[in-house]
Design a protein around this motif. Structure first.
Motif, mmCIF file in Angstrom:
data_model
loop_
_atom_site.group_PDB
_atom_site.id
_atom_site.type_symbol
_atom_site.label_atom_id
_atom_site.label_comp_id
_atom_site.label_asym_id
_atom_site.label_seq_id
_atom_site.Cartn_x
_atom_site.Cartn_y
_atom_site.Cartn_z
ATOM 1 N N GLU A 1 -10.169 -32.504 -16.618
ATOM 2 C CA GLU A 1 -10.942 -31.275 -16.422
ATOM 3 C C GLU A 1 -11.966 -31.111 -17.531
ATOM 4 O O GLU A 1 -11.800 -31.640 -18.621
ATOM 5 C CB GLU A 1 -10.009 -30.059 -16.423
ATOM 6 C CG GLU A 1 -8.965 -30.091 -15.338
ATOM 7 C CD GLU A 1 -7.953 -28.960 -15.448
ATOM 8 O OE1 GLU A 1 -8.055 -28.118 -16.373
ATOM 9 O OE2 GLU A 1 -7.044 -28.912 -14.603
ATOM 10 N N ASP B 1 -16.476 -25.467 -19.326
ATOM 11 C CA ASP B 1 -17.870 -25.131 -19.614
ATOM 12 C C ASP B 1 -17.861 -23.860 -20.451
ATOM 13 O O ASP B 1 -17.582 -22.777 -19.941
ATOM 14 C CB ASP B 1 -18.624 -24.922 -18.292
ATOM 15 C CG ASP B 1 -20.102 -24.643 -18.486
ATOM 16 O OD1 ASP B 1 -20.526 -24.293 -19.611
ATOM 17 O OD2 ASP B 1 -20.839 -24.756 -17.483
ATOM 18 N N TRP C 1 -14.058 -27.206 -14.524
ATOM 19 C CA TRP C 1 -14.440 -28.123 -13.442
ATOM 20 C C TRP C 1 -13.518 -29.319 -13.406
ATOM 21 O O TRP C 1 -13.069 -29.786 -14.451
ATOM 22 C CB TRP C 1 -15.868 -28.633 -13.676
ATOM 23 C CG TRP C 1 -16.902 -27.573 -13.648
ATOM 24 C CD1 TRP C 1 -17.342 -26.813 -14.698
ATOM 25 C CD2 TRP C 1 -17.653 -27.147 -12.507
ATOM 26 N NE1 TRP C 1 -18.306 -25.936 -14.274
ATOM 27 C CE2 TRP C 1 -18.524 -26.128 -12.935
ATOM 28 C CE3 TRP C 1 -17.662 -27.533 -11.168
ATOM 29 C CZ2 TRP C 1 -19.397 -25.490 -12.070
ATOM 30 C CZ3 TRP C 1 -18.536 -26.891 -10.307
ATOM 31 C CH2 TRP C 1 -19.395 -25.880 -10.756
ATOM 32 N N ARG D 1 -13.369 -33.023 -13.419
ATOM 33 C CA ARG D 1 -14.360 -33.923 -14.006
ATOM 34 C C ARG D 1 -14.950 -34.895 -12.996
ATOM 35 O O ARG D 1 -16.122 -35.237 -13.058
ATOM 36 C CB ARG D 1 -13.695 -34.700 -15.143
ATOM 37 C CG ARG D 1 -14.666 -35.345 -16.054
ATOM 38 C CD ARG D 1 -13.982 -35.764 -17.313
ATOM 39 N NE ARG D 1 -14.965 -35.960 -18.345
ATOM 40 C CZ ARG D 1 -14.662 -36.307 -19.561
ATOM 41 N NH1 ARG D 1 -13.408 -36.489 -19.899
ATOM 42 N NH2 ARG D 1 -15.606 -36.477 -20.451
ATOM 43 N N TRP E 1 -8.197 -24.055 -7.436
ATOM 44 C CA TRP E 1 -9.451 -24.781 -7.220
ATOM 45 C C TRP E 1 -10.178 -24.228 -6.006
ATOM 46 O O TRP E 1 -9.549 -23.795 -5.042
ATOM 47 C CB TRP E 1 -9.193 -26.272 -7.036
ATOM 48 C CG TRP E 1 -8.606 -26.916 -8.245
ATOM 49 C CD1 TRP E 1 -7.341 -27.410 -8.370
ATOM 50 C CD2 TRP E 1 -9.238 -27.116 -9.510
ATOM 51 N NE1 TRP E 1 -7.150 -27.894 -9.636
ATOM 52 C CE2 TRP E 1 -8.293 -27.725 -10.360
ATOM 53 C CE3 TRP E 1 -10.496 -26.818 -10.014
ATOM 54 C CZ2 TRP E 1 -8.582 -28.069 -11.677
ATOM 55 C CZ3 TRP E 1 -10.784 -27.156 -11.333
ATOM 56 C CH2 TRP E 1 -9.837 -27.770 -12.149
ATOM 57 N N PRO F 1 -17.543 -24.378 -5.594
ATOM 58 C CA PRO F 1 -18.368 -23.502 -6.436
ATOM 59 C C PRO F 1 -19.412 -22.754 -5.617
ATOM 60 O O PRO F 1 -19.780 -23.176 -4.519
ATOM 61 C CB PRO F 1 -19.036 -24.488 -7.399
ATOM 62 C CG PRO F 1 -19.080 -25.772 -6.645
ATOM 63 C CD PRO F 1 -17.837 -25.790 -5.791
ATOM 64 N N GLU G 1 -23.150 -21.348 -9.564
ATOM 65 C CA GLU G 1 -22.270 -22.110 -10.458
ATOM 66 C C GLU G 1 -22.626 -23.590 -10.465
ATOM 67 O O GLU G 1 -22.770 -24.200 -11.525
ATOM 68 C CB GLU G 1 -20.809 -21.931 -10.038
ATOM 69 C CG GLU G 1 -20.283 -20.529 -10.263
ATOM 70 C CD GLU G 1 -18.960 -20.278 -9.578
ATOM 71 O OE1 GLU G 1 -18.283 -19.310 -9.990
ATOM 72 O OE2 GLU G 1 -18.577 -21.010 -8.623
ATOM 73 N N LEU G 2 -22.757 -24.176 -9.274
ATOM 74 C CA LEU G 2 -23.011 -25.614 -9.198
ATOM 75 C C LEU G 2 -24.402 -25.970 -9.698
ATOM 76 O O LEU G 2 -24.576 -26.963 -10.412
ATOM 77 C CB LEU G 2 -22.801 -26.117 -7.772
ATOM 78 C CG LEU G 2 -22.776 -27.638 -7.604
ATOM 79 C CD1 LEU G 2 -21.681 -28.276 -8.461
ATOM 80 C CD2 LEU G 2 -22.572 -28.000 -6.144
ATOM 81 N N ARG H 1 -17.271 -31.198 -5.472
ATOM 82 C CA ARG H 1 -16.795 -31.028 -6.847
ATOM 83 C C ARG H 1 -16.147 -29.653 -6.919
ATOM 84 O O ARG H 1 -16.740 -28.665 -6.490
ATOM 85 C CB ARG H 1 -17.935 -31.103 -7.871
ATOM 86 C CG ARG H 1 -17.410 -30.963 -9.310
ATOM 87 C CD ARG H 1 -18.456 -31.150 -10.364
ATOM 88 N NE ARG H 1 -19.216 -32.360 -10.280
ATOM 89 C CZ ARG H 1 -18.799 -33.571 -10.692
ATOM 90 N NH1 ARG H 1 -17.597 -33.727 -11.189
ATOM 91 N NH2 ARG H 1 -19.579 -34.611 -10.587
ATOM 92 N N VAL I 1 -14.050 -26.342 -8.758
ATOM 93 C CA VAL I 1 -14.124 -25.500 -9.942
ATOM 94 C C VAL I 1 -13.043 -24.436 -9.862
ATOM 95 O O VAL I 1 -12.524 -24.145 -8.767
ATOM 96 C CB VAL I 1 -15.533 -24.845 -10.061
ATOM 97 C CG1 VAL I 1 -15.769 -23.836 -8.945
ATOM 98 C CG2 VAL I 1 -15.777 -24.230 -11.429
#
Length: 163
Positions: free
Chosen positions: A36, A39, A46, A48, A87, A90, A94-95, A157, A159
């Motif tokens: 992970e 940020d 996130w 990874r 999870w 996003p 955010e993304l 992905r 988050v």
């Protein structure tokens, strides 16, 4: 006497610099196992690697998972259920906050390569709706954003909030 005061001030300044006072904290920090990324700018955590890829040693390996937007949302739910962490896909904001235009290149993604190694040069789904049958995506090809039909393919992905 003044020389002593100046020397103490110089010593105090060098101690402050030595411990990092006045230096910005690094934006991205990996978890102990490397899976992970936290940020520090947004407070988000996130995964990874893009979904379908696996963290090994110092990089993400394997084949990324591409799906339509509904399957991407289902993937987030099943990943959350499997490891007990909340999870999710996003949001667009955010993304797109991960886009790093200094990294944009036809052969590598426009994202921090140390924090998110081997990110596919592809579009990634968000949870942000753009109207009936459309969702927003972030293209790490050149750091673009746009809307796509929910049945078109995209990478994923995940988050979660740090809390």
């Amino acid at each position: 006497m003044n020389l002593f005061v100046v020397s103490l001030s110089a010593l105090a300044l060098s101690l402050c610099i030595g411990v990092g006072i006045g230096h910005a904290q690094q934006r991205f920090a990996p978890s102990a196992d490397g899976q992970e990324i936290t940020d520090h700018k947004t407070g988000l955590i996130w995964l990874r690697c893009a979904e379908g890829m696996t963290w090994k040693a110092r990089s993400c390996t394997g084949k990324p998972f591409f799906s339509n937007q509904a399957d991407a949302a289902s993937r987030a739910k099943s990943t959350a259920a499997a490891d007990g962490k909340p999870w999710r896909l996003p949001t667009m904001k955010e993304l797109s906050g991960l886009v790093n235009m200094r990294e944009a290149d036809e052969n590598k993604a426009a994202i921090d390569p140390a924090a998110f190694p081997a990110t596919p040069v592809a579009r990634f789904w968000t949870s942000t709706s753009a109207g009936t049958g459309y969702f927003m995506f972030v293209g790490f090809v050149e750091g673009s954003a746009g809307e796509g039909a929910r049945n078109s393919p995209g990478a994923v992905r995940l988050v979660r909030d740090a809390k």
